[in-house]
Write an enzyme that holds these catalytic residues in place. Structure first.
Site, PDB file in Angstrom:
ATOM      1  N   ILE A  55       0.825  -1.215   0.000  1.00 35.22           N
ATOM      2  CA  ILE A  55       0.000   0.000   0.000  1.00 35.22           C
ATOM      3  C   ILE A  55       0.858   1.265   0.000  1.00 35.22           C
ATOM      4  O   ILE A  55       0.391   2.336  -0.379  1.00 35.22           O
ATOM      5  CB  ILE A  55      -0.964  -0.027   1.219  1.00 35.22           C
ATOM      6  CG1 ILE A  55      -2.169   0.859   0.981  1.00 35.22           C
ATOM      7  CG2 ILE A  55      -0.243   0.330   2.513  1.00 35.22           C
ATOM      8  CD1 ILE A  55      -3.290   0.644   1.999  1.00 35.22           C
ATOM      9  N   GLY A  80      13.173  -4.415  11.580  1.00 34.98           N
ATOM     10  CA  GLY A  80      12.218  -3.401  11.114  1.00 34.98           C
ATOM     11  C   GLY A  80      10.855  -3.943  10.747  1.00 34.98           C
ATOM     12  O   GLY A  80      10.100  -3.302  10.015  1.00 34.98           O
ATOM     13  N   GLN A  81      10.516  -5.120  11.286  1.00 32.65           N
ATOM     14  CA  GLN A  81       9.209  -5.715  10.969  1.00 32.65           C
ATOM     15  C   GLN A  81       8.107  -4.970  11.698  1.00 32.65           C
ATOM     16  O   GLN A  81       8.172  -4.779  12.917  1.00 32.65           O
ATOM     17  CB  GLN A  81       9.204  -7.200  11.376  1.00 32.65           C
ATOM     18  CG  GLN A  81       7.911  -7.913  11.007  1.00 32.65           C
ATOM     19  CD  GLN A  81       7.948  -9.406  11.337  1.00 32.65           C
ATOM     20  OE1 GLN A  81       8.913  -9.905  11.923  1.00 32.65           O
ATOM     21  NE2 GLN A  81       6.894 -10.110  10.971  1.00 32.65           N
ATOM     22  N   HIS A  85       6.090 -11.988   5.835  1.00 33.84           N
ATOM     23  CA  HIS A  85       5.884 -11.479   4.480  1.00 33.84           C
ATOM     24  C   HIS A  85       7.224 -11.238   3.821  1.00 33.84           C
ATOM     25  O   HIS A  85       8.190 -10.839   4.470  1.00 33.84           O
ATOM     26  CB  HIS A  85       5.046 -10.191   4.480  1.00 33.84           C
ATOM     27  CG  HIS A  85       5.540  -9.121   5.398  1.00 33.84           C
ATOM     28  ND1 HIS A  85       5.336  -9.146   6.761  1.00 33.84           N
ATOM     29  CD2 HIS A  85       6.245  -7.992   5.150  1.00 33.84           C
ATOM     30  CE1 HIS A  85       5.882  -8.076   7.311  1.00 33.84           C
ATOM     31  NE2 HIS A  85       6.450  -7.365   6.358  1.00 33.84           N
TER      32      HIS A  85
HETATM   33  P1  5GP Z   1       7.279  -4.552   7.390  1.00 32.99           P
HETATM   34  O1  5GP Z   1       7.788  -3.219   7.844  1.00 32.99           O
HETATM   35  O2  5GP Z   1       6.489  -5.247   8.463  1.00 32.99           O
HETATM   36  O3  5GP Z   1       8.355  -5.419   6.802  1.00 32.99           O
HETATM   37  O4  5GP Z   1       6.353  -4.242   6.158  1.00 32.99           O
HETATM   38  C1  5GP Z   1       4.956  -4.196   6.230  1.00 32.99           C
HETATM   39  C2  5GP Z   1       4.492  -3.666   4.890  1.00 32.99           C
HETATM   40  O5  5GP Z   1       3.094  -3.863   4.805  1.00 32.99           O
HETATM   41  C3  5GP Z   1       4.763  -2.198   4.681  1.00 32.99           C
HETATM   42  O6  5GP Z   1       5.574  -2.012   3.514  1.00 32.99           O
HETATM   43  C4  5GP Z   1       3.373  -1.580   4.529  1.00 32.99           C
HETATM   44  O7  5GP Z   1       3.329  -0.541   3.580  1.00 32.99           O
HETATM   45  C5  5GP Z   1       2.535  -2.778   4.122  1.00 32.99           C
HETATM   46  N1  5GP Z   1       1.149  -2.684   4.555  1.00 32.99           N
HETATM   47  C6  5GP Z   1       0.706  -2.417   5.811  1.00 32.99           C
HETATM   48  N2  5GP Z   1      -0.634  -2.417   5.853  1.00 32.99           N
HETATM   49  C7  5GP Z   1      -1.046  -2.717   4.593  1.00 32.99           C
HETATM   50  C8  5GP Z   1      -2.347  -2.878   4.008  1.00 32.99           C
HETATM   51  O8  5GP Z   1      -3.387  -2.738   4.652  1.00 32.99           O
HETATM   52  N3  5GP Z   1      -2.392  -3.187   2.684  1.00 32.99           N
HETATM   53  C9  5GP Z   1      -1.251  -3.350   1.929  1.00 32.99           C
HETATM   54  N4  5GP Z   1      -1.414  -3.657   0.649  1.00 32.99           N
HETATM   55  N5  5GP Z   1      -0.013  -3.207   2.461  1.00 32.99           N
HETATM   56  C10 5GP Z   1       0.072  -2.901   3.767  1.00 32.99           C
END
Ligand code: 5GP
Length: 112
Positions: A30, A91-92, A98
């Site tokens: 997103i 940084g999760q 994912h």
């Molecule tokens: P992290 O920082 O945990 O590795 O990455 C989480 C990712 O999930 C971020 O890049 C963030 O933009 C994405 N994200 C969080 N909420 C949503 C959502 O509701 N929809 C989508 N498509 N991506 C999301």
């Protein structure tokens, strides 16, 4: 742990889905950090790479294969990066495993 990704899997909140099967789901991030930025997640609620069990081997393999196949269908012929931010130091932010796939521009190294 139920996260926003469980809601995307359940179809309770919308996502721009690129691929789906019984094991995993790929959808656009997103808040993209590159011209192409999508996520591949297992449908099973696995918290992070640091929380894998032996029984998750095939699931993780499937997710990585899907990442490769969707990268190809997205036209990332010049290359891309596969990242799994893991726990706090990694940084999760979303506590559902994912894999980020980023591409479409030259990516810097090392990451911050
Ligand atoms: P992290 O920082 O945990 O590795 O990455 C989480 C990712 O999930 C971020 O890049 C963030 O933009 C994405 N994200 C969080 N909420 C949503 C959502 O509701 N929809 C989508 N498509 N991506 C999301």
């Amino acid at each position: 742990m139920t996260t926003v990704f469980s809601k995307i899997i359940a179809g309770e909140i919308p996502a721009d889905v690129l691929y789906e099967d019984d094991i995993c789901l790929a959808f656009r991030d997103i808040n993209p950090k590159a011209p192409t930025h999508f996520l591949v997640i297992p449908k099973k609620e696995i918290v992070s790479l640091a929380d894998l069990s032996d029984e998750d081997e095939a699931i993780v393999g499937r997710c990585v294969l899907v990442a490769s196949q969707v990268a190809e269908s997205e036209g990332l012929v010049g290359g891309y990066r596969l990242i799994a931010n893991t726990r706090e130091d990694g940084g999760q932010e979303v506590m559902h495993l994912h894999f980020h796939v980023l591409g479409g521009r030259k990516l810097g190294w090392p990451p911050g």
